[in-house]
Design a protein around this motif. Structure first.
Motif, PDB file in Angstrom:
ATOM      1  N   GLY A   1     -11.226 -18.631  13.054  1.00 57.72           N
ATOM      2  CA  GLY A   1      -9.956 -17.915  12.833  1.00 57.72           C
ATOM      3  C   GLY A   1      -9.642 -16.905  13.926  1.00 57.72           C
ATOM      4  O   GLY A   1      -8.545 -16.362  13.970  1.00 57.72           O
ATOM      5  N   HIS A   2     -10.603 -16.642  14.819  1.00 60.10           N
ATOM      6  CA  HIS A   2     -10.316 -15.713  15.922  1.00 60.10           C
ATOM      7  C   HIS A   2     -10.062 -16.524  17.192  1.00 60.10           C
ATOM      8  O   HIS A   2     -10.089 -17.758  17.178  1.00 60.10           O
TER       9      HIS A   2
ATOM     10  N   ARG B   1     -16.096 -16.892  16.191  1.00 63.65           N
ATOM     11  CA  ARG B   1     -15.620 -16.486  14.861  1.00 63.65           C
ATOM     12  C   ARG B   1     -14.511 -17.438  14.416  1.00 63.65           C
ATOM     13  O   ARG B   1     -13.492 -17.543  15.111  1.00 63.65           O
TER      14      ARG B   1
ATOM     15  N   ARG C   1      -1.588  -1.999   9.967  1.00 58.78           N
ATOM     16  CA  ARG C   1      -1.296  -1.411  11.281  1.00 58.78           C
ATOM     17  C   ARG C   1      -0.328  -2.263  12.097  1.00 58.78           C
ATOM     18  O   ARG C   1       0.129  -1.852  13.160  1.00 58.78           O
TER      19      ARG C   1
ATOM     20  N   ILE D   1       2.669 -11.019  18.292  1.00 61.60           N
ATOM     21  CA  ILE D   1       1.723 -10.016  17.772  1.00 61.60           C
ATOM     22  C   ILE D   1       0.490 -10.747  17.225  1.00 61.60           C
ATOM     23  O   ILE D   1       0.618 -11.782  16.559  1.00 61.60           O
TER      24      ILE D   1
ATOM     25  N   SER E   1      -7.910 -10.374  23.580  1.00 63.98           N
ATOM     26  CA  SER E   1      -7.322 -10.886  22.330  1.00 63.98           C
ATOM     27  C   SER E   1      -7.346  -9.826  21.236  1.00 63.98           C
ATOM     28  O   SER E   1      -6.784 -10.020  20.158  1.00 63.98           O
ATOM     29  N   SER E   2      -7.992  -8.707  21.502  1.00 64.90           N
ATOM     30  CA  SER E   2      -8.043  -7.631  20.506  1.00 64.90           C
ATOM     31  C   SER E   2      -6.675  -6.990  20.335  1.00 64.90           C
ATOM     32  O   SER E   2      -5.908  -6.862  21.296  1.00 64.90           O
TER      33      SER E   2
ATOM     34  N   VAL F   1      -5.071  -6.518   8.421  1.00 65.40           N
ATOM     35  CA  VAL F   1      -4.488  -6.103   9.710  1.00 65.40           C
ATOM     36  C   VAL F   1      -2.977  -5.899   9.614  1.00 65.40           C
ATOM     37  O   VAL F   1      -2.364  -5.282  10.472  1.00 65.40           O
TER      38      VAL F   1
ATOM     39  N   ARG G   1     -16.459  -2.998  13.415  1.00 66.72           N
ATOM     40  CA  ARG G   1     -15.466  -2.303  12.589  1.00 66.72           C
ATOM     41  C   ARG G   1     -14.163  -3.084  12.605  1.00 66.72           C
ATOM     42  O   ARG G   1     -13.612  -3.327  13.676  1.00 66.72           O
ATOM     43  N   HIS G   2     -13.721  -3.475  11.425  1.00 66.54           N
ATOM     44  CA  HIS G   2     -12.525  -4.322  11.364  1.00 66.54           C
ATOM     45  C   HIS G   2     -11.586  -3.865  10.261  1.00 66.54           C
ATOM     46  O   HIS G   2     -12.018  -3.327   9.249  1.00 66.54           O
TER      47      HIS G   2
ATOM     48  N   SER H   1      -9.862 -12.247  10.600  1.00 66.66           N
ATOM     49  CA  SER H   1     -10.856 -13.332  10.675  1.00 66.66           C
ATOM     50  C   SER H   1     -12.281 -12.789  10.794  1.00 66.66           C
ATOM     51  O   SER H   1     -13.231 -13.467  10.393  1.00 66.66           O
TER      52      SER H   1
ATOM     53  N   VAL I   1      -0.074 -12.996  13.698  1.00 63.17           N
ATOM     54  CA  VAL I   1       1.193 -13.368  13.043  1.00 63.17           C
ATOM     55  C   VAL I   1       1.318 -14.890  12.995  1.00 63.17           C
ATOM     56  O   VAL I   1       1.129 -15.570  14.011  1.00 63.17           O
TER      57      VAL I   1
ATOM     58  N   LYS J   1      -1.923 -13.067   9.045  1.00 62.58           N
ATOM     59  CA  LYS J   1      -3.024 -13.751   8.363  1.00 62.58           C
ATOM     60  C   LYS J   1      -4.146 -12.761   8.012  1.00 62.58           C
ATOM     61  O   LYS J   1      -4.187 -11.643   8.561  1.00 62.58           O
TER      62      LYS J   1
HETATM   63  C1  LIG Z   1      -3.004  -4.157  14.164  1.00 59.93           C
HETATM   64  C2  LIG Z   1      -3.958  -5.324  14.222  1.00 59.93           C
HETATM   65  C3  LIG Z   1      -5.323  -5.105  14.080  1.00 59.93           C
HETATM   66  C4  LIG Z   1      -6.217  -6.166  14.127  1.00 59.93           C
HETATM   67  N1  LIG Z   1      -7.543  -5.935  13.923  1.00 59.93           N
HETATM   68  C5  LIG Z   1      -8.395  -6.971  13.845  1.00 59.93           C
HETATM   69  C6  LIG Z   1      -9.758  -6.764  13.498  1.00 59.93           C
HETATM   70  O1  LIG Z   1     -10.198  -5.637  13.258  1.00 59.93           O
HETATM   71  N2  LIG Z   1     -10.579  -7.858  13.457  1.00 59.93           N
HETATM   72  C7  LIG Z   1     -10.127  -9.123  13.685  1.00 59.93           C
HETATM   73  O2  LIG Z   1     -10.892 -10.077  13.612  1.00 59.93           O
HETATM   74  N3  LIG Z   1      -8.835  -9.353  13.992  1.00 59.93           N
HETATM   75  C8  LIG Z   1      -7.971  -8.318  14.074  1.00 59.93           C
HETATM   76  N4  LIG Z   1      -6.640  -8.557  14.379  1.00 59.93           N
HETATM   77  C9  LIG Z   1      -6.200  -9.938  14.611  1.00 59.93           C
HETATM   78  C10 LIG Z   1      -6.729 -10.559  15.904  1.00 59.93           C
HETATM   79  O3  LIG Z   1      -6.422  -9.754  17.018  1.00 59.93           O
HETATM   80  C11 LIG Z   1      -6.160 -11.968  16.072  1.00 59.93           C
HETATM   81  O4  LIG Z   1      -6.326 -12.696  14.904  1.00 59.93           O
HETATM   82  C12 LIG Z   1      -6.835 -12.706  17.212  1.00 59.93           C
HETATM   83  O5  LIG Z   1      -6.468 -12.139  18.446  1.00 59.93           O
HETATM   84  C13 LIG Z   1      -6.472 -14.204  17.269  1.00 59.93           C
HETATM   85  O6  LIG Z   1      -5.110 -14.363  17.515  1.00 59.93           O
HETATM   86  P1  LIG Z   1      -4.126 -15.056  16.479  1.00 59.93           P
HETATM   87  O7  LIG Z   1      -4.567 -14.631  15.111  1.00 59.93           O
HETATM   88  O8  LIG Z   1      -2.780 -14.524  16.845  1.00 59.93           O
HETATM   89  O9  LIG Z   1      -4.269 -16.553  16.665  1.00 59.93           O
HETATM   90  C14 LIG Z   1      -5.739  -7.506  14.339  1.00 59.93           C
HETATM   91  C15 LIG Z   1      -4.352  -7.704  14.480  1.00 59.93           C
HETATM   92  C16 LIG Z   1      -3.453  -6.639  14.411  1.00 59.93           C
HETATM   93  C17 LIG Z   1      -1.997  -6.885  14.543  1.00 59.93           C
END
Ligand SMILES: Cc1cc2nc3c(=O)[nH]c(=O)nc-3n(C[C@H](O)[C@H](O)[C@H](O)COP(=O)(O)O)c2cc1C
Length: 379
Positions: A111-112, A109, A337, A242, A132-133, A334, A329-330, A306, A245, A303
């Motif tokens: 951006g992920h 993905r 929360r 986090i 990474s979730s 973000v 489900r996304h 993704s 961020v 951001k």
């Molecule tokens: C509360 C919260 C919920 C998140 N839920 C999702 C989500 O549903 N889908 C998704 O792609 N990214 C979600 N993220 C962001 C990813 O976890 C994150 O973008 C990913 O781990 C890559 O890390 P980075 O963006 O810090 O580089 C969430 C972030 C936070 C803080």
């Protein structure tokens, strides 16, 4: 994978994946004899919990926390208290749906963290992003609840101040509004507009970013340390850790570059209570890495999610080029929360700074004027 521990004296280690059976953490260094019930932590977990409205992921996780260790009933008060030993916290994952992720098993993905994890480890838990979730952030919130109890007299609050391109009107800031809308927004008018905006974003299969502001009141002067233990550096690190961020600001942050020295200097006078009175707070409550007694203010930018339904160009782990649509489900934003998560990280940093300050300086006065101007501790 190392680096799952955060903090020095108040130390938090989290474990678990998005689609594993459970997530958990160990909080070490918590002072003994502190009353602590799971319900004290549940209030904060309930704010971060998914599936509460149409603006967050529909994954249904009750996020019910159990305290497995580090507490017992105090015979004198009959209350459950901490024992000073490691606190083990546990939350079951109950609503995993790994089949949603079958298609992205071998695709990255954009951006992920997918590509970066594969590049580093050669193996990746693709189910919900694994480690990474942001599922992991539930444990930060639980640990943050404990940190708040350590921080007696300190109030930590967070609010969403920008969604996508739409900022709040700071003149409308009302903390009591934060609980009245699904966005943690302190401006009722902005919250009403954001509803339509985010509905549109969600329906088009897109996502948007956000800015969150955190304020800690009641932090006395003296917490934090110069050079490598700067309170602002530790806050920046905590908030930057986090998920999603991309920027952190302390006080006026990036805007200080546009101020003159006269504007930026937080002038001082003596207050009627005999304590120093700052006439402004551009510094965000931290000078020289040490708290000043002013509110500690931080902001962070999150951001856009993704994982989106709109097709994006990417590659797979075999080197093929693909178009990728992320089902499952996304959260469309973000940042929503992330508000309780940000508050929790601020609480953990401040609890750690408080305990370290107490460790070095005891409970004694730190400002010479409060001891008749003497800088020594000869008395
Ligand atoms: C509360 C919260 C919920 C998140 N839920 C999702 C989500 O549903 N889908 C998704 O792609 N990214 C979600 N993220 C962001 C990813 O976890 C994150 O973008 C990913 O781990 C890559 O890390 P980075 O963006 O810090 O580089 C969430 C972030 C936070 C803080």
């Amino acid at each position: 994978m190392s680096h799952n521990t955060f903090g020095h004296l108040f130390r938090v280690t989290t474990w678990g994946e998005s689609h594993g059976p459970a997530i958990g953490c160990v909080v070490d260094g918590c002072p003994p004899m502190m009353p602590l019930e799971a319900a004290d932590l549940q209030v904060f977990l309930d704010q971060r919990r998914p599936g509460q409205n149409r603006f967050t992921t529909q994954r249904q996780e009750p996020d019910e926390v159990k305290i497995l260790s580090g507490v017992m009933i105090d015979e004198v008060t009959g209350k459950q208290v901490t024992t000073g030993t490691p606190l083990g916290l546990f939350i079951e994952n109950v609503d995993q749906r790994s089949k949603d992720y079958g298609e992205i098993k071998s695709q990255y993905r954009p951006g992920h963290a997918d590509f970066a994890y594969d590049a580093k480890y050669g193996v990746r838990d693709y189910r919900g992003g694994g480690r990474s979730s942001a599922r992991e952030t539930a444990m930060r919130v639980a640990a943050g609840g404990i940190a708040r109890k350590v921080l007696d007299g300190v109030t930590i609050r967070g609010a969403l101040v920008q969604m996508g391109p739409h900022k709040i009107d700071r003149a409308n800031w009302d903390w009591s509004e934060v609980g009245n809308n699904p966005f943690f927004c302190p401006d009722a008018k902005a919250a009403a507009l954001w509803e339509n905006y985010l509905d549109g974003v969600r329906k088009t299969g897109s996502s948007c970013g956000a800015v969150i502001e955190l304020v800690a009141e009641g932090v006395p002067p003296g917490w934090g340390a110069p050079i490598y233990g700067k309170l602002d550096a530790e806050l920046a690190s905590a908030l930057m850790s986090i998920n999603a961020v991309k920027a952190v600001e302390i006080g006026d942050g990036m805007a200080v570059a546009g101020l003159s020295g006269e504007e930026n200097a937080d002038e001082m006078r003596m207050g009627n209570d005999g304590k120093p009175l700052f006439l402004s707070n551009h510094a965000g409550g931290v000078l020289g890495g040490v708290s000043t007694g002013q509110p500690v203010v931080a902001r962070f930018a999150v951001k856009p999610t993704s994982s989106i339904l709109t097709p994006r160009r990417s590659i797979d782990k075999f080197g093929g080029e693909v178009d990728i649509r992320t089902k499952g489900r996304h959260d469309p934003c973000v940042g929503i929360r992330a508000v309780p998560v940000g508050e929790a990280m601020m609480a953990i940093v401040l609890a750690d700074a408080f305990l370290r300050h107490r460790g070095q300086n005891g409970a004694g006065p730190v400002w010479p004027a409060s001891r008749g101007g003497r800088a020594t501790t000869e008395d």
